[in-house]
Design an enzyme around this catalytic site. Structure first.
Site, PDB file in Angstrom:
ATOM      1  N   GLU A  65      29.761 -28.172  44.281  1.00  0.00           N
ATOM      2  CA  GLU A  65      29.053 -29.258  43.608  1.00  0.00           C
ATOM      3  C   GLU A  65      27.774 -28.765  42.937  1.00  0.00           C
ATOM      4  OE1 GLU A  65      28.607 -33.340  45.657  1.00  0.00           O
ATOM      5  OE2 GLU A  65      26.680 -32.352  45.956  1.00  0.00           O
ATOM      6  N   TYR A 104      25.968 -34.736  36.912  1.00  0.00           N
ATOM      7  CA  TYR A 104      26.617 -34.382  38.182  1.00  0.00           C
ATOM      8  C   TYR A 104      27.968 -33.745  37.860  1.00  0.00           C
ATOM      9  CZ  TYR A 104      29.205 -34.690  42.489  1.00  0.00           C
ATOM     10  OH  TYR A 104      29.960 -34.361  43.583  1.00  0.00           O
TER      11      TYR A 104
END
Ligand code: GDP
Ligand code: MN
Length: 378
Positions: free
Chosen positions: A189, A101
């Site tokens: 993101e 992530y």
């Protein structure tokens, strides 16, 4: 403004982040054609502005163009969390070895952007954040200095990234920082950023949220707004100049002023309730605007009660009351309504509403408690 995955990834790519080869398609035959051009296995990914598409069946792996066509037919017929799928992204399939992530957002408490990373990337990052927050690395970025290389390297070390990927990780982190700042984003993101079997680091998913207040600086980004796939309520709200944000609770809120709306949500929570939305009808709200706001609030099936909290200054209470009455002739009031009106022309407003079978309250505390009780069915 949220961007679709394919739009976010195109922006990422411009800033030097590696993304899979692929293209967006609006029909199954277009999807088949993209799959043919790519050759080999592809993933068909629904383009909707909600998370958890994978778990909802909106992401499928296809072994051939024919299979891609079939899956695109299925996915283009789906609704995910109430949003119809109108486009799919057809990407070359990645052979995933590890999911990471990587994201940047604003940290209001430190008043700085923060880069976050985790070796436990993939679909359940929200759960990781809840259950094992220590697995998420956070590095604050000085907005004047920007992301420093040593910071990106620190992150690479902290997530145990093998050294062979450091170079491309640095490019990815720098690219994400540039995309975030140059597009005036509030979120950029990549989840997952993957290590593939052939030793590449690729941004498989992408998400960007842009600051609406900065869109005037980026007309080309504003044009990317995908009206089709936004929640109907939010489009409707924008049309009337209302600030509406849907939340998960049961108490619909109609408030004038953003600060008062925030305070109203806090007080609802204080008394054990959950707001269903944030809604600021603004100053000087006309009855037409109030009617639109009420329609929008009641279009949410979770709403069990509506709380009106109006402080009449520029907005006159009688005008708001007329708006409520006008709205109620159009929209069947299927839930109880609690009203607190104070300020300019409050008496007149309350008098107008006296026949409308609404629960009135003197103070915000009183109104919130009544709304919470009504939501709980008391
Ligand atoms: P989200 O569920 O909406 O966040 O969509 P993502 O794009 O993040 O995809 C969810 C999951 O699907 C990823 O974490 C992967 O596990 C899987 N996935 C996505 N693309 C591929 C791919 O090309 N190959 C494989 N094997 N899995 C993929
Ligand atoms: Mn994802």
């Amino acid at each position: 403004m949220k961007l679709q995955e394919y739009q976010s990834k195109q922006i990422f790519s411009k800033f030097g982040i590696t993304i899979p080869r692929g293209n967006v398609a609006a029909t199954a035959s277009e999807a088949k054609q993209v799959a043919e051009e790519l050759g080999g296995r592809v993933v068909i990914k629904s383009q909707v502005l909600v998370g958890g598409r994978g778990k909802a069946g909106g992401i499928r792996l296809a072994k051939s163009p024919k299979e891609a066509e079939e899956m695109a037919t299925q996915i283009l017929g789906m609704e995910i969390k109430g949003l119809p799928v109108r486009k799919v992204l057809v990407d070359e399939a990645a052979n995933i070895q590890k999911e990471i992530y990587l994201g940047i957002t604003n940290d209001r408490s430190t008043r700085k952007p923060v880069m976050m990373a985790s070796a436990a990337g993939g679909v359940d990052i929200e759960e990781v954040a809840q259950t094992s927050p220590e697995k998420i690395i956070k590095v604050h970025i000085d907005p004047l200095l920007g992301l420093r290389d040593y910071q990106a390297r620190d992150i690479a070390v902290s997530i145990d990234l093998p050294r062979e990927f450091w170079r491309s990780f640095l490019d990815t982190a720098r690219g994400l920082w540039k995309a975030y700042t140059q597009c005036d984003a509030t979120l950029a993101e990549i989840n997952p950023l993957v290590i593939t079997a052939d030793h590449r680091l690729i941004a498989l998913d992408g998400k960007m949220v842009l600051d609406d207040n900065a869109l005037f600086r980026h007309p080309e980004l504003g044009d990317m707004r995908d009206i089709d796939s936004e929640a109907a309520a939010e489009i409707e709200a924008r049309k009337y100049g209302l600030s509406y944000i849907k939340l998960e609770g049961e108490i619909g809120c109609m408030v004038n002023g953003a600060g008062l709306a925030m305070a109203t949500m806090d007080i609802i929570k204080l008394f054990g309730g959950e707001p269903a939305n944030f809604l600021d009808i603004g100053g000087g709200a006309s009855s037409e605007k109030v009617a639109a706001a009420l329609r929008i609030i009641l279009s949410d099936p979770n709403v069990k009660v509506v709380l009106f909290n109006i402080f009449g200054g520029i907005t006159r209470c009688d005008e708001v009351a007329r708006g409520i009455l006008a709205a109620m002739t159009e929209v069947k009031a299927r839930v109880p309504m609690v009203v607190r009106l104070v300020g300019t022309n409050a008496e007149e407003g309350l008098r107008l509403l006296s026949d409308a079978k609404m629960i009135t309250a003197e103070t915000l505390a009183d109104a919130s408690q009544k709304a919470v009780a009504a939501a709980k069915g008391a």
